[in-house]
Motif scaffolding. Structure first.
Motif, PDB file in Angstrom:
ATOM      1  N   UNK A 154     -11.863  18.291   2.752  1.00 20.63           N
ATOM      2  CA  UNK A 154     -12.228  17.913   1.529  1.00 20.63           C
ATOM      3  C   UNK A 154     -11.164  17.593   0.701  1.00 20.63           C
ATOM      4  N   UNK A 155      -9.882  18.152   0.894  1.00 16.67           N
ATOM      5  CA  UNK A 155      -8.743  18.202   0.222  1.00 16.67           C
ATOM      6  C   UNK A 155      -8.275  16.395   0.773  1.00 16.67           C
ATOM      7  N   UNK A 156      -8.402  16.142   1.796  1.00 16.40           N
ATOM      8  CA  UNK A 156      -8.080  14.912   2.355  1.00 16.40           C
ATOM      9  C   UNK A 156      -9.033  13.841   1.613  1.00 16.40           C
ATOM     10  N   UNK A 157     -10.203  14.146   1.649  1.00 15.95           N
ATOM     11  CA  UNK A 157     -11.060  13.102   0.897  1.00 15.95           C
ATOM     12  C   UNK A 157     -10.876  13.098  -0.392  1.00 15.95           C
ATOM     13  N   UNK A 158     -10.445  14.089  -1.222  1.00 19.70           N
ATOM     14  CA  UNK A 158     -10.143  13.833  -2.475  1.00 19.70           C
ATOM     15  C   UNK A 158      -8.827  13.023  -2.741  1.00 19.70           C
ATOM     16  N   UNK A 159      -7.704  13.081  -1.868  1.00 17.96           N
ATOM     17  CA  UNK A 159      -6.778  12.531  -1.926  1.00 17.96           C
ATOM     18  C   UNK A 159      -7.160  11.121  -1.782  1.00 17.96           C
ATOM     19  N   UNK A 160      -7.889  10.663  -0.763  1.00 19.17           N
ATOM     20  CA  UNK A 160      -8.053   9.291  -0.455  1.00 19.17           C
ATOM     21  C   UNK A 160      -8.997   8.769  -1.740  1.00 19.17           C
ATOM     22  N   UNK A 161      -9.941   9.401  -2.153  1.00 15.79           N
ATOM     23  CA  UNK A 161     -10.421   9.076  -3.370  1.00 15.79           C
ATOM     24  C   UNK A 161      -9.847   8.930  -4.523  1.00 15.79           C
ATOM     25  N   UNK A 162      -8.726   9.499  -4.883  1.00 14.84           N
ATOM     26  CA  UNK A 162      -7.782   9.150  -5.848  1.00 14.84           C
ATOM     27  C   UNK A 162      -6.753   7.870  -5.491  1.00 14.84           C
ATOM     28  N   UNK A 163      -6.457   7.748  -4.327  1.00 17.55           N
ATOM     29  CA  UNK A 163      -5.821   6.608  -3.806  1.00 17.55           C
ATOM     30  C   UNK A 163      -6.806   5.331  -4.302  1.00 17.55           C
ATOM     31  N   UNK A 164      -8.042   5.489  -3.981  1.00 17.50           N
ATOM     32  CA  UNK A 164      -9.056   4.510  -3.915  1.00 17.50           C
ATOM     33  C   UNK A 164      -9.169   4.146  -5.672  1.00 17.50           C
ATOM     34  N   UNK A 165      -9.237   5.189  -6.250  1.00 14.16           N
ATOM     35  CA  UNK A 165      -9.355   4.791  -7.700  1.00 14.16           C
ATOM     36  C   UNK A 165      -8.076   4.201  -8.315  1.00 14.16           C
ATOM     37  N   UNK A 166      -6.926   4.682  -8.235  1.00 14.27           N
ATOM     38  CA  UNK A 166      -5.522   3.835  -8.374  1.00 14.27           C
ATOM     39  C   UNK A 166      -5.569   2.391  -8.008  1.00 14.27           C
ATOM     40  N   UNK A 167      -6.115   2.156  -6.688  1.00 11.35           N
ATOM     41  CA  UNK A 167      -6.084   0.730  -6.470  1.00 11.35           C
ATOM     42  C   UNK A 167      -7.211  -0.062  -7.195  1.00 11.35           C
ATOM     43  N   UNK A 168      -8.217   0.442  -7.424  1.00 13.50           N
ATOM     44  CA  UNK A 168      -9.222  -0.190  -8.267  1.00 13.50           C
ATOM     45  C   UNK A 168      -8.587  -0.191  -9.703  1.00 13.50           C
ATOM     46  N   UNK A 169      -7.982   0.501 -10.249  1.00 12.51           N
ATOM     47  CA  UNK A 169      -7.471   0.417 -11.487  1.00 12.51           C
ATOM     48  C   UNK A 169      -6.308  -0.592 -11.527  1.00 12.51           C
ATOM     49  N   UNK A 170      -5.566  -0.804 -10.120  1.00 12.03           N
ATOM     50  CA  UNK A 170      -4.342  -1.783 -10.405  1.00 12.03           C
ATOM     51  C   UNK A 170      -5.047  -3.171 -10.300  1.00 12.03           C
ATOM     52  N   UNK A 171      -6.191  -3.172  -9.459  1.00  4.45           N
ATOM     53  CA  UNK A 171      -6.996  -4.676  -9.338  1.00  4.45           C
ATOM     54  C   UNK A 171      -7.505  -4.888 -10.807  1.00  4.45           C
ATOM     55  N   UNK A 172      -8.108  -3.927 -11.208  1.00  8.51           N
ATOM     56  CA  UNK A 172      -8.559  -4.212 -12.861  1.00  8.51           C
ATOM     57  C   UNK A 172      -7.673  -4.594 -13.660  1.00  8.51           C
ATOM     58  N   UNK A 173      -6.595  -4.189 -13.666  1.00  6.56           N
ATOM     59  CA  UNK A 173      -5.490  -4.711 -14.446  1.00  6.56           C
ATOM     60  C   UNK A 173      -4.731  -5.851 -13.976  1.00  6.56           C
ATOM     61  N   UNK A 174      -5.286  -6.522 -13.051  1.00  6.92           N
ATOM     62  CA  UNK A 174      -4.760  -7.774 -12.764  1.00  6.92           C
ATOM     63  C   UNK A 174      -3.333  -7.765 -11.675  1.00  6.92           C
ATOM     64  N   UNK A 175      -3.186  -6.481 -11.189  1.00  5.66           N
ATOM     65  CA  UNK A 175      -1.724  -6.202 -10.306  1.00  5.66           C
ATOM     66  C   UNK A 175      -2.263  -6.298  -8.927  1.00  5.66           C
ATOM     67  N   UNK A 176      -1.677  -7.002  -8.138  1.00  8.26           N
ATOM     68  CA  UNK A 176      -2.004  -6.877  -6.669  1.00  8.26           C
ATOM     69  C   UNK A 176      -1.449  -5.868  -6.139  1.00  8.26           C
ATOM     70  N   UNK A 177      -2.164  -5.098  -5.378  1.00 10.76           N
ATOM     71  CA  UNK A 177      -1.350  -3.942  -4.575  1.00 10.76           C
ATOM     72  C   UNK A 177      -0.285  -4.782  -3.482  1.00 10.76           C
ATOM     73  N   UNK A 178       0.716  -3.825  -3.384  1.00 13.14           N
ATOM     74  CA  UNK A 178       2.039  -4.333  -2.693  1.00 13.14           C
ATOM     75  C   UNK A 178       1.566  -3.878  -1.174  1.00 13.14           C
ATOM     76  N   UNK A 179       1.811  -4.639  -0.350  1.00 10.90           N
ATOM     77  CA  UNK A 179       1.678  -4.270   1.187  1.00 10.90           C
ATOM     78  C   UNK A 179       3.139  -4.326   1.978  1.00 10.90           C
TER      79      UNK A 179
END
Length: 67
Positions: free
Chosen positions: A36-61
């Protein structure tokens, strides 16, 4: 996404479950809590990624050739 097949091989999930339980010394409650903790962490990471994309920032690879 996930593409189901007619002859689904479940052994990968069985091995992953066994490994997760072993990592928690056989304690099923601790295993569930860790997952459950790992899933919550991944969900938070995904939310941050969505927020970055919405703000027009490309994720760094970053790539690593250490293999």
């Amino acid at each position: 996404m996930f593409a189901p097949t007619s002859s689904f091989d479940n052994s990968h999930y069985e091995q992953a479950c066994d490994q997760a339980i072993a990592m928690c010394d056989g304690n099923l409650r601790s295993t569930i809590k860790a997952l459950i903790m790992a899933n919550e962490y991944l969900e938070a990471e995904l939310q941050e990624l969505h927020a970055s994309i919405a703000a027009g920032c490309a994720p760094s690879h970053t790539t690593s050739d250490a293999a």
